[in-house]
Motif scaffolding. Sequence first.
Motif, short mmCIF file in Angstrom:
data_model
loop_
_atom_site.label_atom_id
_atom_site.label_comp_id
_atom_site.label_asym_id
_atom_site.label_seq_id
_atom_site.Cartn_x
_atom_site.Cartn_y
_atom_site.Cartn_z
N SER A 114 -76.05 23.48 -61.17
CA SER A 114 -76.94 23.55 -60.01
C SER A 114 -77.65 24.89 -60.00
CB SER A 114 -76.14 23.39 -58.72
OG SER A 114 -76.99 23.48 -57.59
N PRO A 115 -78.89 24.92 -59.53
CA PRO A 115 -79.53 26.22 -59.36
C PRO A 115 -78.96 26.98 -58.17
CG PRO A 115 -80.98 24.48 -58.57
CD PRO A 115 -79.78 23.81 -59.18
N LEU A 116 -78.17 26.30 -57.35
CA LEU A 116 -77.60 26.87 -56.13
C LEU A 116 -76.13 27.22 -56.33
CD1 LEU A 116 -79.08 24.15 -53.79
CD2 LEU A 116 -79.84 26.53 -53.89
N GLY A 117 -75.70 28.32 -55.75
CA GLY A 117 -74.28 28.66 -55.73
C GLY A 117 -73.70 29.03 -57.07
N GLN A 118 -74.50 29.56 -57.96
CA GLN A 118 -74.00 29.94 -59.28
C GLN A 118 -73.05 31.13 -59.18
OE1 GLN A 118 -77.28 30.44 -62.01
NE2 GLN A 118 -77.93 28.32 -61.76
N ARG A 119 -72.05 31.14 -60.06
CA ARG A 119 -71.07 32.23 -60.07
C ARG A 119 -71.76 33.58 -60.21
NH1 ARG A 119 -67.30 31.16 -64.61
NH2 ARG A 119 -66.22 29.86 -63.10
N ASN A 120 -72.68 33.68 -61.15
CA ASN A 120 -73.49 34.88 -61.37
C ASN A 120 -74.95 34.46 -61.36
OD1 ASN A 120 -71.31 36.87 -61.97
ND2 ASN A 120 -70.90 35.42 -63.62
N PRO A 121 -75.61 34.56 -60.24
CA PRO A 121 -77.01 34.11 -60.16
C PRO A 121 -77.90 34.84 -61.16
CG PRO A 121 -76.13 34.52 -57.98
CD PRO A 121 -75.13 35.06 -58.96
N SER A 122 -78.87 34.13 -61.67
CA SER A 122 -79.83 34.67 -62.63
C SER A 122 -81.23 34.57 -62.04
CB SER A 122 -79.79 33.85 -63.93
OG SER A 122 -78.51 33.91 -64.51
N ARG A 123 -82.16 35.34 -62.63
CA ARG A 123 -83.55 35.19 -62.22
C ARG A 123 -83.94 33.74 -62.41
NH1 ARG A 123 -87.63 39.27 -64.76
NH2 ARG A 123 -86.82 38.38 -66.68
N THR A 124 -84.65 33.19 -61.45
CA THR A 124 -84.95 31.76 -61.44
C THR A 124 -86.45 31.54 -61.33
OG1 THR A 124 -82.81 31.27 -60.43
CG2 THR A 124 -84.51 29.59 -60.22
N VAL A 125 -86.93 30.56 -62.12
CA VAL A 125 -88.33 30.14 -62.04
C VAL A 125 -88.33 28.65 -61.71
CG1 VAL A 125 -90.54 29.97 -63.23
CG2 VAL A 125 -88.97 31.85 -63.79
N LEU A 126 -88.98 28.29 -60.63
CA LEU A 126 -89.09 26.90 -60.18
C LEU A 126 -90.47 26.39 -60.56
CD1 LEU A 126 -88.09 24.42 -58.56
CD2 LEU A 126 -88.83 25.61 -56.48
N ASP A 127 -90.51 25.25 -61.26
CA ASP A 127 -91.80 24.71 -61.65
C ASP A 127 -92.67 24.48 -60.41
OD1 ASP A 127 -93.54 23.59 -63.83
OD2 ASP A 127 -93.42 21.84 -62.51
N ALA A 128 -93.94 24.85 -60.54
CA ALA A 128 -94.88 24.78 -59.42
C ALA A 128 -95.05 23.36 -58.88
CB ALA A 128 -96.23 25.35 -59.85
N SER A 129 -94.77 22.35 -59.68
CA SER A 129 -94.93 20.97 -59.22
C SER A 129 -94.01 20.63 -58.06
CB SER A 129 -94.68 19.99 -60.38
OG SER A 129 -93.32 20.00 -60.77
N ALA A 130 -92.93 21.37 -57.90
CA ALA A 130 -91.99 21.10 -56.81
C ALA A 130 -92.66 21.21 -55.45
CB ALA A 130 -90.81 22.07 -56.88
N PHE A 131 -93.64 22.11 -55.33
CA PHE A 131 -94.23 22.37 -54.02
C PHE A 131 -95.23 21.31 -53.59
CE2 PHE A 131 -92.39 26.31 -55.40
CZ PHE A 131 -91.70 26.69 -54.27
N ALA A 132 -95.49 20.33 -54.44
CA ALA A 132 -96.33 19.19 -54.06
C ALA A 132 -95.49 18.09 -53.41
CB ALA A 132 -97.06 18.64 -55.28
N LEU A 133 -94.18 18.28 -53.37
CA LEU A 133 -93.24 17.27 -52.87
C LEU A 133 -92.64 17.70 -51.53
CD1 LEU A 133 -91.39 16.76 -56.26
CD2 LEU A 133 -93.12 15.23 -55.28
N ASP A 134 -92.30 16.72 -50.69
CA ASP A 134 -91.63 17.04 -49.43
C ASP A 134 -90.20 17.50 -49.69
OD1 ASP A 134 -93.86 16.37 -47.89
OD2 ASP A 134 -93.22 14.28 -47.70
N THR A 135 -89.51 16.79 -50.60
CA THR A 135 -88.16 17.16 -50.98
C THR A 135 -88.00 17.01 -52.48
OG1 THR A 135 -87.25 14.92 -50.66
CG2 THR A 135 -87.13 16.43 -48.78
#
Length: 168
Positions: A114-135
């Motif tokens: 999961s991108p959430l709750g990682q033991r050691n979080p890393s720099r994350t890049v979210l594909d821009a297409s996600a923001f065209a969606l409600d969820t």
Amino acid sequence: MAKKSAAKGGTPATALLDRTGTPYRLHAYGHDPAAASFGLEAAAALGVEPASVFKTLLVATGLPGAEALAVGVVPVDRSLDLKAMAAALGVKKVEMADPAAAERRTGYVVGGISPLGQRNPSRTVLDASAFALDTVYVSGGRRGLDIELAPADLSALTQAVSAPIAST
């Protein structure tokens, strides 16, 4: 979206969402260990478009220490564009991380990272297409469990930058 707690069998991802009061929905499904693609399996099982289900991929950046790995989050029906990912991170190049290193870094198993709750979080890049969606749907921290949440919440909780990092 009503918050749904993962009281029994929760994961670090659901614990983070509960702790921060972030609205989400959990979706469990029967995972087939023989599935060729965990993400496409999730989309089919949940009856949603593959473009709304996102996979979490770790890349090696060539940088030392905590910056050695980074996370790319892209739709399951697309691939991670390594050149675009490198550009978004401001490095010369990236390559897919060793699965064992990804598991050690995140505390999750491949296919359930999961991108959430990682033991050691890393720099994350979210594909821009996600923001065209409600969820969007992301792994809930184990195979057969997805979390549905607003892309803005996913971005905020992972401190992600947005960039077009998916390719066909």
